[in-house]
Motif scaffolding. Structure first.
Motif, mmCIF file in Angstrom:
data_model
loop_
_atom_site.group_PDB
_atom_site.id
_atom_site.type_symbol
_atom_site.label_atom_id
_atom_site.label_comp_id
_atom_site.label_asym_id
_atom_site.label_seq_id
_atom_site.Cartn_x
_atom_site.Cartn_y
_atom_site.Cartn_z
ATOM 1 N N GLY A 1 5.924 8.617 3.608
ATOM 2 C CA GLY A 1 6.827 9.125 2.610
ATOM 3 C C GLY A 1 5.837 9.403 1.297
ATOM 4 N N VAL A 2 6.491 10.065 0.260
ATOM 5 C CA VAL A 2 6.015 10.559 -0.837
ATOM 6 C C VAL A 2 5.859 9.394 -1.830
ATOM 7 C CG1 VAL A 2 6.268 11.859 -3.070
ATOM 8 C CG2 VAL A 2 6.814 13.016 -0.604
ATOM 9 N N LEU A 3 6.812 8.543 -1.953
ATOM 10 C CA LEU A 3 6.935 7.707 -2.960
ATOM 11 C C LEU A 3 5.935 6.506 -2.568
ATOM 12 C CD1 LEU A 3 10.501 7.160 -4.133
ATOM 13 C CD2 LEU A 3 8.869 8.243 -5.302
ATOM 14 N N PRO A 4 5.870 5.896 -1.298
ATOM 15 C CA PRO A 4 4.964 5.150 -0.842
ATOM 16 C C PRO A 4 3.297 5.648 -1.130
ATOM 17 C CG PRO A 4 6.624 4.995 0.617
ATOM 18 C CD PRO A 4 6.762 6.167 -0.361
ATOM 19 N N THR A 5 3.307 7.020 -0.788
ATOM 20 C CA THR A 5 1.897 7.600 -0.923
ATOM 21 C C THR A 5 1.460 7.368 -2.529
ATOM 22 O OG1 THR A 5 2.440 9.083 0.827
ATOM 23 C CG2 THR A 5 0.574 9.595 -0.790
ATOM 24 N N LEU A 6 2.262 7.949 -3.400
ATOM 25 C CA LEU A 6 2.163 7.779 -4.770
ATOM 26 C C LEU A 6 1.903 6.396 -5.338
ATOM 27 C CD1 LEU A 6 4.679 10.335 -6.121
ATOM 28 C CD2 LEU A 6 2.126 10.785 -5.959
ATOM 29 N N ALA A 7 2.635 5.420 -4.593
ATOM 30 C CA ALA A 7 2.419 3.993 -5.160
ATOM 31 C C ALA A 7 0.827 3.606 -4.617
ATOM 32 C CB ALA A 7 3.437 3.128 -4.411
#
Length: 170
Positions: free
Chosen positions: A27-33
């Motif tokens: 997912g996008v948010l875990p990738t950014l995290a």
């Protein structure tokens, strides 16, 4: 050499592909995290490296040993920290590999075998030995610590003068 140039040109595209693959998987948010966490880790490593390196170098000098390996480890840790700061998962993998001490030792030895020259300065024996492409020679050290040699152009300048100051009184 062309392989290295090709890898250098392909690296950004491989990083983008890594973003896409990881983003689809978690997912996008875990990738950014993960990216933010790797940047923070890189900054923390780089921040703590300076004083630790000075302490290790001082210990090596006190023991009378060559600080080359200590400098090599510190330089590779700094490179690892910079690779963590650069966004991308491939650079993070390379950085994590550089944080493993046996990998750093292997790289330092490989680089050391390719070195063209080595300058060894020993205070205990009061001589400087220059090794260059298998040839060696002994050079006389400076007469006093920090004092210019007799043939130095700095000796021709008067006291209080230098490259950034004008000769003569002000």
């Amino acid at each position: 050499m062309p392989l290295l140039a090709l890898l250098f040109l392909a690296w950004p595209f491989l990083e983008i592909a890594g973003f896409i693959v990881v983003g689809r998987a978690i997912g996008v948010l875990p990738t950014l995290a993960l990216l933010i966490a790797s940047i923070a880790l890189g900054v923390l490593i780089l921040r703590g490296l300076g004083f630790a390196t000075v302490g290790r170098l001082r210990a090596e000098f006190d023991r009378g040993r060559n600080p080359g390996e200590t400098l090599g480890h510190s330089a590779l840790i700094a490179l690892a920290a910079l690779l963590l700061i650069v966004p991308g998962f491939l650079s993070d993998i390379a950085a994590l590999l550089l944080l493993v001490p046996p990998v750093r030792t292997m790289l330092i030895r490989a680089i050391g075998r390719r070195a063209d020259f080595v300058v060894v300065r020993t205070e205990a024996s009061s001589r400087v030995v220059d090794l260059d492409e298998g040839e060696w020679s002994r050079k006389q050290p400076e007469t006093a610590a920090g004092a210019p040699r007799a043939d130095s152009p700095w000796r021709q300048l008067g006291p209080g003068t230098g490259p950034d100051r004008e000769a003569g009184p002000r």
